[in-house]
Design a protein around this motif. Structure first.
Motif, mmCIF file in Angstrom:
data_model
loop_
_atom_site.group_PDB
_atom_site.id
_atom_site.type_symbol
_atom_site.label_atom_id
_atom_site.label_comp_id
_atom_site.label_asym_id
_atom_site.label_seq_id
_atom_site.Cartn_x
_atom_site.Cartn_y
_atom_site.Cartn_z
ATOM 1 N N PHE A 98 34.632 39.169 42.249
ATOM 2 C CA PHE A 98 34.720 40.177 43.294
ATOM 3 C C PHE A 98 35.224 39.503 44.571
ATOM 4 O O PHE A 98 34.787 38.415 44.927
ATOM 5 C CB PHE A 98 33.342 40.799 43.524
ATOM 6 C CG PHE A 98 33.276 41.748 44.679
ATOM 7 C CD1 PHE A 98 32.702 41.357 45.888
ATOM 8 C CD2 PHE A 98 33.788 43.032 44.575
ATOM 9 C CE1 PHE A 98 32.631 42.231 46.958
ATOM 10 C CE2 PHE A 98 33.708 43.918 45.636
ATOM 11 C CZ PHE A 98 33.134 43.518 46.833
ATOM 12 N N VAL A 151 38.815 43.531 42.710
ATOM 13 C CA VAL A 151 38.774 42.585 41.591
ATOM 14 C C VAL A 151 40.170 42.501 41.000
ATOM 15 O O VAL A 151 40.798 43.531 40.718
ATOM 16 C CB VAL A 151 37.769 43.053 40.520
ATOM 17 C CG1 VAL A 151 37.898 42.227 39.251
ATOM 18 C CG2 VAL A 151 36.336 42.984 41.048
ATOM 19 N N HIS A 177 30.268 45.474 46.483
ATOM 20 C CA HIS A 177 30.237 44.721 45.220
ATOM 21 C C HIS A 177 29.581 45.569 44.134
ATOM 22 O O HIS A 177 30.062 45.668 42.998
ATOM 23 C CB HIS A 177 29.473 43.414 45.440
ATOM 24 C CG HIS A 177 29.625 42.417 44.326
ATOM 25 N ND1 HIS A 177 29.188 41.118 44.434
ATOM 26 C CD2 HIS A 177 30.166 42.530 43.081
ATOM 27 C CE1 HIS A 177 29.450 40.472 43.299
ATOM 28 N NE2 HIS A 177 30.029 41.318 42.458
ATOM 29 N N GLU A 183 36.213 39.439 36.316
ATOM 30 C CA GLU A 183 36.869 38.605 37.313
ATOM 31 C C GLU A 183 36.054 38.618 38.591
ATOM 32 O O GLU A 183 35.269 39.530 38.826
ATOM 33 C CB GLU A 183 38.286 39.125 37.574
ATOM 34 C CG GLU A 183 39.212 39.000 36.387
ATOM 35 C CD GLU A 183 40.654 39.299 36.773
ATOM 36 O OE1 GLU A 183 41.194 38.562 37.613
ATOM 37 O OE2 GLU A 183 41.211 40.273 36.253
#
Length: 373
Positions: A301, A216, A169, A299
């Protein structure tokens, strides 16, 4: 979408339910019913020609930025065979526009400690620098993963899914943050110099069958098992809100398309599956991988760790292939018939298979498929 041209095993959790019939469709003949390999499926041929028509305009001082119409790649490591392709869409081929999709396939490390990354990105529609943005974000995530590949490979083998999720992430946030910084440097709105990003991590260790997806933006993550396709795309609900079970969502969650894919596809973790609390919409705290904190992506993850079985085919693709595959059962049935219970196709055959067209879908297609031995 397409616009007509002017003038022209028992110890594992039960698998998710199939969204396509387990019985593949009958073989599709080529145009005209001649019995050859299909060029398209559906009620009629697509609007555009099947082959490239116009080249994108070239800058004599920027030829290093030229984007080829088609890219093919492949490899075999551990128990998996990889095939990857990126092809300019029919619409872009007709209009002389560059391919907005980018593809990166890279190996970091050596021997059984190696880690294979597949990254694909799609630049913003109708943006002049879309192809550059897609290529840049693939290079940035590749650089970030490459610098951390020893720790990532170790976490994969040890099934440290919490560390993997938070670390990846973080690397994704940093890569997309650099893209937004590039837009600011060029005086462009962030949405005009942006890209989706979808990645697979494949360990070379034959004793590790964990496959990790992260990214994403829209696209597809599908698994072909026992002749039927399963939608493996993590839902956005896996990213914010209450703690989630496993990697496919909490019990009762559904994925897109109403497939109802349950959670718990994290076999090999703790009893009952790993229970992970996601970031709850706040910036990630310092994690095990390099780099400072970064602005979260616009947006959600998405992350999924799954355990492969012999005979599986895992397919990751951009929206250009995901949309017709999820919307047109005939295409999914054809690919299921071609890819089930056989040796992996060669590069040229994979190009043909992934390029079967459907009327109304003319965007770039980028796909990576992994066959499990």
């Amino acid at each position: 979408s397409e616009a007509p041209p002017a003038g022209a095993a028992s110890d594992l959790p039960p698998p998710p339910p199939a969204f396509l019939p387990a019985r593949p469709a009958e073989p599709v003949t080529g145009p005209g019913g001649g019995g050859g390999r299909a060029d398209y499926v559906g009620s009629g041929p697509p609007t555009y020609d099947a082959e490239p028509t116009a080249l994108p305009p070239a800058d004599p001082d920027g030829l290093d930025g030229q984007v080829p119409d088609t890219v093919l790649d492949g490899a075999r490591y551990g128990t998996c065979t990889l095939r990857a392709v990126s092809v300019r869409g029919d619409s872009a081929r007709y209009r002389g526009e560059p391919r907005r999709d980018a593809l990166l396939v890279a190996r970091f490390g050596a021997g059984e400690q190696a880690l294979v990354l597949v990254a694909m990105a799609t630049g913003a529609r109708a943006a002049p620098g879309a192809h550059r943005a897609a290529a840049e974000v693939c290079r940035w995530i590749g650089r970030a993963v490459g610098r951390s590949h020893d720790r990532l490979a170790e976490d994969l083998r040890a099934a440290r899914r919490g560390d993997l999720k938070s670390g990846l992430h973080r690397l994704t946030d940093r890569s997309l943050g650099r893209l937004r910084a590039g837009a600011a440097e060029q005086g462009l709105p962030p949405d005009e110099y942006a890209a989706t990003l979808r990645c697979l991590l494949l360990p070379a260790d034959p004793g590790c069958r964990t496959r990790v997806f992260f990214g994403v933006g829209p696209g597809g993550l599908l698994r072909l098992r026992d002749g039927a396709w399963q939608d493996m795309e993590p839902s956005a609900g896996d990213v914010t809100g209450a703690p989630v079970l496993g990697y496919g969502g909490a019990p009762g969650d559904t994925t897109r398309g109403g497939t109802g894919v349950p959670g718990g596809d994290a076999a090999g973790g703790t009893p009952g599956g790993d229970r992970l609390t996601m970031d709850l919409g706040v910036a990630a705290a310092p994690g095990p991988y390099d780099g400072p904190p970064a602005e979260p992506p616009r947006e959600p993850f998405r992350f999924r760790a799954s355990v492969a079985r012999p005979g599986d085919v895992l397919l990751m693709c951009t929206a250009g292939l995901a949309e017709p595959l999820l919307s047109e059962p005939e295409l999914g049935g054809l690919l299921a018939r071609r890819w089930t219970g056989r040796t992996p196709p060669g590069l040229a055959e994979f190009l043909v298979d992934s390029g079967v067209r459907v009327k109304g879908y003319a965007d770039d297609r980028t796909a990576a498929a992994v066959w499990e031995a």
